[in-house]
Design an enzyme around this catalytic site. Structure first.
Site, PDB file in Angstrom:
ATOM      1  N   GLU A  84       5.703  -3.241   0.827  1.00  0.00           N
ATOM      2  CA  GLU A  84       5.684  -3.083  -0.630  1.00  0.00           C
ATOM      3  C   GLU A  84       4.948  -1.778  -0.903  1.00  0.00           C
ATOM      4  O   GLU A  84       3.723  -1.737  -0.938  1.00  0.00           O
ATOM      5  CB  GLU A  84       4.974  -4.273  -1.288  1.00  0.00           C
ATOM      6  N   CYS A  89       1.613   0.166  -9.168  1.00  0.00           N
ATOM      7  CA  CYS A  89       2.710   0.692  -8.331  1.00  0.00           C
ATOM      8  C   CYS A  89       3.989   0.903  -9.131  1.00  0.00           C
ATOM      9  O   CYS A  89       4.781   1.775  -8.792  1.00  0.00           O
ATOM     10  CB  CYS A  89       2.964  -0.238  -7.160  1.00  0.00           C
ATOM     11  N   VAL A 119       0.690   4.856   5.073  1.00  0.00           N
ATOM     12  CA  VAL A 119       0.127   3.789   5.918  1.00  0.00           C
ATOM     13  C   VAL A 119       1.247   2.788   6.275  1.00  0.00           C
ATOM     14  O   VAL A 119       1.250   2.228   7.381  1.00  0.00           O
ATOM     15  CB  VAL A 119      -1.076   3.095   5.223  1.00  0.00           C
ATOM     16  N   GLY A 120       2.191   2.610   5.380  1.00  0.00           N
ATOM     17  CA  GLY A 120       3.333   1.726   5.652  1.00  0.00           C
ATOM     18  C   GLY A 120       4.029   2.119   6.948  1.00  0.00           C
ATOM     19  O   GLY A 120       4.430   1.269   7.745  1.00  0.00           O
ATOM     20  N   GLY A 134       0.839  -1.202   0.000  1.00  0.00           N
ATOM     21  CA  GLY A 134       0.000   0.000   0.000  1.00  0.00           C
ATOM     22  C   GLY A 134       0.866   1.242   0.000  1.00  0.00           C
ATOM     23  O   GLY A 134       2.040   1.200  -0.376  1.00  0.00           O
TER      24      GLY A 134
END
Ligand code: NAD
Length: 515
Positions: A213, A247, A195-196, A191
């Site tokens: 990732e 991504c 948020v990571g 994501g």
């Protein structure tokens, strides 16, 4: 004691199931992988329908970008699992020469897989393949944003996999946060970088390792020496597939002003060829995931000139393939990952400035470079950093499962695909099995220490002495057998020759005697 949350219960059940040791035998893992393969092939239609509803993608598009990759990963794991999971002998020192020294891959325990919405099946099932192969239990948390896919996953996957070991937990931010409060042995997150950071923070409370990732702005440098038409085809494909919600999509193009107008013309032609004059009505051109993202992407066009496309329809979440020009480094579109069908072109004076431009920013997930000149490719490799580097194409490095897939710095940490997924979700345990015999060899390390003992200890620690990998062992044995056979042959030849010589002398003796 307060009542347990649903997430807590599921985690507890999965951990208990893992502790039974059920996942340890390779046969069990293979059987679960077979079931997963059956799921992906039997439920192709349901999977495609859910992605169609979420992202407007065609059935063939889903097959190409979601399920085919999963199938390949599962088949690879089934084929190589016995090798991957086998003990890996290592080089030894003189002291440990008679011992067994090896690395034993071992399951980590319970893994949490948190997926993103852009390829809702691939980003959850591919890590799951690694988790199962490595012998872990895994909780799968699909993104709530791709709600149809999440629902289908929650309904269908339990019909194929062990439900205690591999449950699907649906839900949004609060459910994910509740999951993250639980203790896992690894968290595998796909994501955004923001948020990571939260995921890593939550995992730190339990000292749980993470794979992140993430995304970022992946640049694409087009050098004037390359075939601009071919470069344009590959860039157009890489950018506009899934409406730019990829991504590893090329985020922006860097090129000299002389390349810009040629590139624009070629991209215009490619868009027509790939998506027709009317991409909105064409089944291979999808939609933006929701209105929030639609508005965000449209907002990014502010301050830049639309050179191509630019048409949009909020009610339908449609944004046409768009190319932006007159984009400066501080334009809005250059401030965040685009994650939509906008392709800004930024002028640079050449490869030096392109490298400088890239190096001044966060490390991207991938850098693309289009050129015929191997020296320029080499310069990009040595003078920049990114999760991956792909020369003269877009996206396809994702399909090479021997290449580790992952980011560096802001684009993430950890890697997966093929054997790398297995290793990422295994503990590589060091095993040294010694014998209680030959105690006299160990004298040099015990007190009282003197110079002689210290010298011997230094000798004993010398490494590497012998590489006892299986291949080296086979080579050593074969070479010894060949050498012995050659030696025996040589001795036999010598003996025969000596025999013949003796025989000659014998007859010559008889001859001389009579004559
Ligand atoms: P998203 O909104 O679906 O979020 C991803 C996951 O995080 C979801 O499961 C969601 O439930 C959870 N989540 C969201 N907010 C949270 C919070 N506050 N606390 C805890 N959990 C939370 O997806 P996204 O972040 O919009 O995904 C897009 C990003 O993902 C892009 O940056 C893209 O580049 C990146 N991405 C990376 C890869 C890769 O392989 N590197 C693949 C796909 C997408």
């Amino acid at each position: 004691m307060g009542e347990m949350s649903r997430e807590e219960l599921v985690v507890q059940r999965a951990r208990k199931a893992f502790q039974t040791g059920k996942t340890k035998p390779l046969e069990f893992r293979k059987q679960q992988l077979q079931n997963l393969l059956r799921f992906v092939t039997e439920r192709r239609k349901e999977i495609a329908d859910s992605v169609k509803k979420d992202l407007g993608k065609s059935e063939r598009g889903t097959e190409l970008f979601e399920t085919l990759g999963c199938e390949g990963e599962i088949r690879l794991a089934l084929q190589h699992l016995s090798d991957w999971a086998a003990p890996r002998p290592v080089e030894k020192t003189l002291m440990t020469l008679p011992d067994q020294a090896y690395v034993q891959p071992q399951p980590l325990g319970l893994v949490l897989i948190i997926g993103a919405w852009n390829y809702p099946w691939a980003v959850t099932l591919q890590p799951l393949v690694g988790a199962i192969a490595a012998g872990n239990a895994a909780i799968i948390k699909p993104s709530e944003v791709s709600s149809h896919s999440a629902k289908a996953m929650e309904e269908l996957l339990p019909q194929y996999l062990d439900t205690d070991l591999y449950p699907v937990v649906s839900g949004g931010v609060s459910e994910t946060q509740e999951l993250l409060r639980q203790r896992f042995d690894h968290v595998f997150y796909t994501g955004s970088s923001s948020v990571g950071r939260l995921v890593m923070e939550a995992a730190a409370a339990h000292l749980t390792p993470v794979t992140l990732e993430l995304g970022g702005k992946s640049p694409c440098y087009v050098h004037p020496d390359c075939n601009i038409r071919v470069a344009a085809r590959r860039i157009t494909w890489g950018k506009f597939v899934n409406c730019g919600q990829t991504c590893i999509a090329p985020d922006y193009v860097l090129c000299e002003p002389s390349v810009e107008s040629r590139l624009l013309e070629e991209v215009r032609e490619c868009i027509k060829e790939f998506y027709t004059e009317n991409p909105k009505g064409f089944e291979d051109y999808g939609r933006i995931i929701n209105q929030r993202h639609f508005r965000r992407i449209v907002g990014l066009m502010e301050g830049s000139t639309v050179a191509l496309g630019g048409d949009c329809d909020e009610a339908d979440c449609y944004i046409g393939p768009t190319v932006l020009k007159d984009v400066s480094a501080d334009s809005k579109v250059m401030k965040e990952e685009i994650f939509g069908p906008l392709l800004p072109i930024i002028s640079v004076s050449g490869v030096d400035q392109a490298i400088q431009f890239i190096s001044d920013r966060e490390k991207p997930l991938v850098i693309y470079v289009f050129t015929e000149d191997k020296k320029i490719i080499q310069r990009m490799i040595t003078e920049t950093s990114s999760g991956a580097l792909l020369a003269n194409d877009c996206l396809v490095h994702f399909t090479v499962s021997t290449l580790p897939f992952g980011g560096v710095g802001h684009s993430g940490m950890g890697r997966y695909h093929g054997k790398h997924s297995f290793e990422q979700l295994s503990h590589m345990r060091s095993c040294l099995v010694r014998s209680l015999a030959m105690e006299s060899v160990n004298l040099s390390r015990y007190p009282p220490q003197d110079r002689r003992r210290a010298r011997r200890a230094r000798m004993a620690m010398r490494a590497p002495l012998i590489d006892m990998s299986r291949r080296t062992f086979v080579w050593a044995v074969s070479a010894t057998v060949i050498a012995v056979v050659l030696m025996v042959t040589l001795v036999v030849i010598l003996l025969i020759a000596a025999g013949l010589n003796c025989t000659c002398w014998y007859w010559r003796g008889i001859y001389n005697y009579f004559w």
